[in-house]
Design a protein around this motif. Structure first.
Motif, PDB file in Angstrom:
ATOM      1  N   VAL A  37       0.840  -1.202   0.000  1.00 28.46           N
ATOM      2  CA  VAL A  37       0.000   0.000   0.000  1.00 28.46           C
ATOM      3  C   VAL A  37       0.871   1.246   0.000  1.00 28.46           C
ATOM      4  CG1 VAL A  37      -1.916  -1.174   1.137  1.00 28.46           C
ATOM      5  CG2 VAL A  37      -0.203   0.005   2.522  1.00 28.46           C
ATOM      6  N   ASN A  38       0.271   2.382  -0.333  1.00 24.87           N
ATOM      7  CA  ASN A  38       1.027   3.631  -0.375  1.00 24.87           C
ATOM      8  C   ASN A  38       1.242   4.194   1.033  1.00 24.87           C
ATOM      9  OD1 ASN A  38      -1.253   5.197   0.390  1.00 24.87           O
ATOM     10  ND2 ASN A  38      -1.821   5.550  -1.731  1.00 24.87           N
ATOM     11  N   GLU A  39       1.964   5.290   1.104  1.00 27.03           N
ATOM     12  CA  GLU A  39       2.355   5.885   2.385  1.00 27.03           C
ATOM     13  C   GLU A  39       1.161   6.309   3.232  1.00 27.03           C
ATOM     14  OE1 GLU A  39       4.532   9.900   4.005  1.00 27.03           O
ATOM     15  OE2 GLU A  39       5.094   9.182   2.027  1.00 27.03           O
ATOM     16  N   VAL A  40       0.161   6.915   2.623  1.00 22.65           N
ATOM     17  CA  VAL A  40      -1.010   7.362   3.379  1.00 22.65           C
ATOM     18  C   VAL A  40      -1.785   6.151   3.907  1.00 22.65           C
ATOM     19  CG1 VAL A  40      -3.170   8.666   3.290  1.00 22.65           C
ATOM     20  CG2 VAL A  40      -1.154   9.508   2.062  1.00 22.65           C
ATOM     21  N   ALA A  41      -1.918   5.132   3.094  1.00 19.91           N
ATOM     22  CA  ALA A  41      -2.650   3.932   3.504  1.00 19.91           C
ATOM     23  C   ALA A  41      -1.974   3.237   4.680  1.00 19.91           C
ATOM     24  CB  ALA A  41      -2.794   2.976   2.327  1.00 19.91           C
ATOM     25  N   ILE A  42      -0.657   3.123   4.659  1.00 20.73           N
ATOM     26  CA  ILE A  42       0.020   2.442   5.769  1.00 20.73           C
ATOM     27  C   ILE A  42      -0.041   3.305   7.025  1.00 20.73           C
ATOM     28  CG2 ILE A  42       2.409   3.194   5.337  1.00 20.73           C
ATOM     29  CD1 ILE A  42       1.265  -0.291   6.501  1.00 20.73           C
ATOM     30  N   ARG A  43       0.019   4.623   6.858  1.00 19.07           N
ATOM     31  CA  ARG A  43      -0.111   5.502   8.035  1.00 19.07           C
ATOM     32  C   ARG A  43      -1.492   5.337   8.659  1.00 19.07           C
ATOM     33  NH1 ARG A  43       1.535   6.862  12.501  1.00 19.07           N
ATOM     34  NH2 ARG A  43       1.205   9.016  13.153  1.00 19.07           N
ATOM     35  N   PHE A  44      -2.520   5.239   7.836  1.00 20.14           N
ATOM     36  CA  PHE A  44      -3.875   4.993   8.314  1.00 20.14           C
ATOM     37  C   PHE A  44      -3.922   3.704   9.134  1.00 20.14           C
ATOM     38  CE2 PHE A  44      -8.120   3.060   7.140  1.00 20.14           C
ATOM     39  CZ  PHE A  44      -8.882   3.827   8.005  1.00 20.14           C
ATOM     40  N   VAL A  45      -3.361   2.647   8.597  1.00 19.91           N
ATOM     41  CA  VAL A  45      -3.358   1.353   9.295  1.00 19.91           C
ATOM     42  C   VAL A  45      -2.560   1.445  10.593  1.00 19.91           C
ATOM     43  CG1 VAL A  45      -2.617  -1.062   9.122  1.00 19.91           C
ATOM     44  CG2 VAL A  45      -3.781   0.028   7.202  1.00 19.91           C
ATOM     45  N   LEU A  57      -9.277   9.426  13.341  1.00 16.33           N
ATOM     46  CA  LEU A  57      -8.216   9.020  12.415  1.00 16.33           C
ATOM     47  C   LEU A  57      -8.101  10.022  11.269  1.00 16.33           C
ATOM     48  CD1 LEU A  57      -8.994   5.198  12.311  1.00 16.33           C
ATOM     49  CD2 LEU A  57      -7.101   6.311  13.528  1.00 16.33           C
ATOM     50  N   THR A  58      -9.234  10.478  10.782  1.00 12.02           N
ATOM     51  CA  THR A  58      -9.239  11.482   9.716  1.00 12.02           C
ATOM     52  C   THR A  58      -8.555  12.759  10.192  1.00 12.02           C
ATOM     53  OG1 THR A  58     -11.277  10.580   8.778  1.00 12.02           O
ATOM     54  CG2 THR A  58     -10.704  12.842   8.167  1.00 12.02           C
ATOM     55  N   ASP A  59      -8.881  13.210  11.403  1.00 11.78           N
ATOM     56  CA  ASP A  59      -8.264  14.426  11.954  1.00 11.78           C
ATOM     57  C   ASP A  59      -6.747  14.281  12.049  1.00 11.78           C
ATOM     58  OD1 ASP A  59     -10.707  15.711  12.174  1.00 11.78           O
ATOM     59  OD2 ASP A  59     -10.940  15.264  14.323  1.00 11.78           O
ATOM     60  N   LEU A  60      -6.284  13.117  12.512  1.00  7.30           N
ATOM     61  CA  LEU A  60      -4.838  12.901  12.643  1.00  7.30           C
ATOM     62  C   LEU A  60      -4.145  12.940  11.278  1.00  7.30           C
ATOM     63  CD1 LEU A  60      -4.833  10.086  15.333  1.00  7.30           C
ATOM     64  CD2 LEU A  60      -3.985  12.424  15.628  1.00  7.30           C
ATOM     65  N   LEU A  61      -4.725  12.262  10.308  1.00  7.45           N
ATOM     66  CA  LEU A  61      -4.116  12.240   8.970  1.00  7.45           C
ATOM     67  C   LEU A  61      -4.201  13.604   8.292  1.00  7.45           C
ATOM     68  CD1 LEU A  61      -5.250   8.741   7.736  1.00  7.45           C
ATOM     69  CD2 LEU A  61      -2.916   9.483   8.203  1.00  7.45           C
ATOM     70  N   PHE A  62      -5.258  14.341   8.561  1.00  4.50           N
ATOM     71  CA  PHE A  62      -5.413  15.680   7.999  1.00  4.50           C
ATOM     72  C   PHE A  62      -4.284  16.598   8.469  1.00  4.50           C
ATOM     73  CE2 PHE A  62      -7.276  20.004   8.284  1.00  4.50           C
ATOM     74  CZ  PHE A  62      -7.433  20.236   6.923  1.00  4.50           C
ATOM     75  N   GLU A  68      -7.574  17.864   1.093  1.00  6.41           N
ATOM     76  CA  GLU A  68      -8.863  18.437   1.470  1.00  6.41           C
ATOM     77  C   GLU A  68      -9.537  17.469   2.445  1.00  6.41           C
ATOM     78  OE1 GLU A  68     -12.437  17.988   0.695  1.00  6.41           O
ATOM     79  OE2 GLU A  68     -12.624  19.878   1.761  1.00  6.41           O
ATOM     80  N   LYS A  69     -10.020  17.974   3.563  1.00  2.96           N
ATOM     81  CA  LYS A  69     -10.523  17.114   4.643  1.00  2.96           C
ATOM     82  C   LYS A  69     -11.726  16.266   4.229  1.00  2.96           C
ATOM     83  CE  LYS A  69     -11.238  16.978   9.555  1.00  2.96           C
ATOM     84  NZ  LYS A  69     -11.230  17.724  10.803  1.00  2.96           N
ATOM     85  N   ASN A  70     -12.678  16.828   3.520  1.00  2.10           N
ATOM     86  CA  ASN A  70     -13.848  16.043   3.105  1.00  2.10           C
ATOM     87  C   ASN A  70     -13.458  14.919   2.153  1.00  2.10           C
ATOM     88  OD1 ASN A  70     -15.620  17.532   4.684  1.00  2.10           O
ATOM     89  ND2 ASN A  70     -16.124  18.946   3.025  1.00  2.10           N
ATOM     90  N   THR A  71     -12.508  15.199   1.271  1.00  2.00           N
ATOM     91  CA  THR A  71     -12.009  14.164   0.358  1.00  2.00           C
ATOM     92  C   THR A  71     -11.311  13.062   1.143  1.00  2.00           C
ATOM     93  OG1 THR A  71     -11.734  15.779  -1.413  1.00  2.00           O
ATOM     94  CG2 THR A  71     -10.496  13.727  -1.622  1.00  2.00           C
ATOM     95  N   LEU A  72     -10.477  13.461   2.108  1.00  2.00           N
ATOM     96  CA  LEU A  72      -9.776  12.488   2.944  1.00  2.00           C
ATOM     97  C   LEU A  72     -10.776  11.619   3.694  1.00  2.00           C
ATOM     98  CD1 LEU A  72      -7.170  11.363   4.237  1.00  2.00           C
ATOM     99  CD2 LEU A  72      -7.356  13.207   5.936  1.00  2.00           C
TER     100      LEU A  72
END
Length: 94
Positions: A37-45, A57-62, A68-72
């Motif tokens: 998976v890509n960098e954002v996906a592994i950070r999410f996991v 989790l969305t707030d942390l990754l944002f 854009e937060k809604n897209t994320l």
């Protein structure tokens, strides 16, 4: 099964994850399956701990990524649903 901002996720017990270079590797030990998976996906996991809901989790990754937060939020809901179907994640308490 519906993923919502208040949904709390957890990794399945047989799942291990690590980073290799700029990518992530998710191993489903029981199935002998590897997902790259890509960098954002592994950070999410990495952030999934069975306590934080998808909104947190969305707030942390944002805070970490220029997006854009809604897209994320929409992308994370979709990705979480995909990982549930692939038996990487489950909804905490279910």
């Amino acid at each position: 099964m519906s993923i919502e901002p208040s949904t709390v996720l957890q990794l399945k017990s047989d799942v291990r994850q690590t980073r290799v270079g700029g990518e992530g590797v998710i191993l489903r030990q029981d199935e002998g399956e590897i997902l790259v998976v890509n960098e954002v996906a592994i950070r999410f996991v990495e952030l999934i701990d069975g306590d934080k809901d998808l909104n947190e989790l969305t707030d942390l990754l944002f805070q970490e990524y220029d997006v854009e937060k809604n897209t994320l939020a929409a992308d994370l809901e979709e990705y979480a649903d995909e990982l549930i179907r692939q038996n990487v994640l489950s909804i905490a308490g279910s």
